[in-house]
Design an enzyme around this catalytic site. Sequence first.
Site, PDB file in Angstrom:
ATOM      1  N   SER A 116      34.678  38.678  56.288  1.00  0.00           N
ATOM      2  CA  SER A 116      34.855  39.468  55.074  1.00  0.00           C
ATOM      3  C   SER A 116      33.614  40.313  54.800  1.00  0.00           C
ATOM      4  CB  SER A 116      35.198  38.548  53.899  1.00  0.00           C
ATOM      5  OG  SER A 116      35.943  39.254  52.927  1.00  0.00           O
ATOM      6  N   LYS A 168      40.920  44.174  27.077  1.00  0.00           N
ATOM      7  CA  LYS A 168      39.509  43.785  27.060  1.00  0.00           C
ATOM      8  C   LYS A 168      39.288  42.374  27.589  1.00  0.00           C
ATOM      9  CE  LYS A 168      35.196  44.538  26.246  1.00  0.00           C
ATOM     10  NZ  LYS A 168      34.460  45.512  27.089  1.00  0.00           N
TER      11      LYS A 168
END
Length: 298
Positions: A116, A168
């Site tokens: 990765s 949010k």
Amino acid sequence: MRKHPVILGLVLLIVLGVVLYFFFYQAGLQSGGARTQSFSLNDKIGVVPVEGVISDSLEISKYLDEFGKDSSIVAVVVRVDSPGGGVAASQEIYDAIVALKKKKKVVVSMGSVAASGGLMIACAGDKIVANPGTITGSISTIWHSANVEELLKKVGVKSTVVKSGRYKDIGSPVREMTPEEIAIIQELVDDVYNQFVDVIVRDRKLPREKVVAISDGRIFTGRKAKEYGLVDQLGNLASAAKLAGELAGKSEKYDLVYPQKKHPSVFDYIFESAANQFARSVKESAEKWQGVSYLYSP
């Protein structure tokens, strides 16, 4: 001298010490021994280790910059033994290697794991050398978030959130994400994933469709990675160092030089080590469970 046997003995000990020093020194050079400091006429190849989960780039970037400025270092080997980690940290180390390549040749040596984000970093090098059994690949992006809503209910804890924007508190651990929020996170993950694919396509000079075909999170060995075009040759750290020297047009005799780490005092160790280790563990645990990452996490 015969009248002073003590002096004669001291002189002989000094001579013997010098002879033994150079004997073991040369033996270390022939075996590719690593040194942080040495008096040698051989070329020096810097080795920068990238180990463990990548959560910060500052220290590694500093080492790369220092080796770039050191005129005695003819080339650099980046030794990657990492499953990847944070997106931004991986990208910053990648950029630091790209900047270093403008000054010196850089070869990446893959250790046990270079997956990765570790693979992304490797792509920045001039060449990549992997062991046949190196675990690499995992070309993908992942978002971790934990939901402890039911646990809080069992212990009688309620959460109150006051927010100014609809999204949010997206990814909040105290509630399930809505389908709209999941779509937003998926778009983010896809964007970061495409940035990863772009790096491999550009640096490894591979067709995008070929890269996408193996960019589904799967892992593979270093030998298989070479078949896919992700690795240039198979070998260990010594092979990578030799290749770095060849790319730099230098001789086969070289010393491996590692970054000099600051040695803390006794007081630093007593008063700071425990606190730093605790803070680092908390940070890594939090990052493991929330946020977008280039991370191979079996």
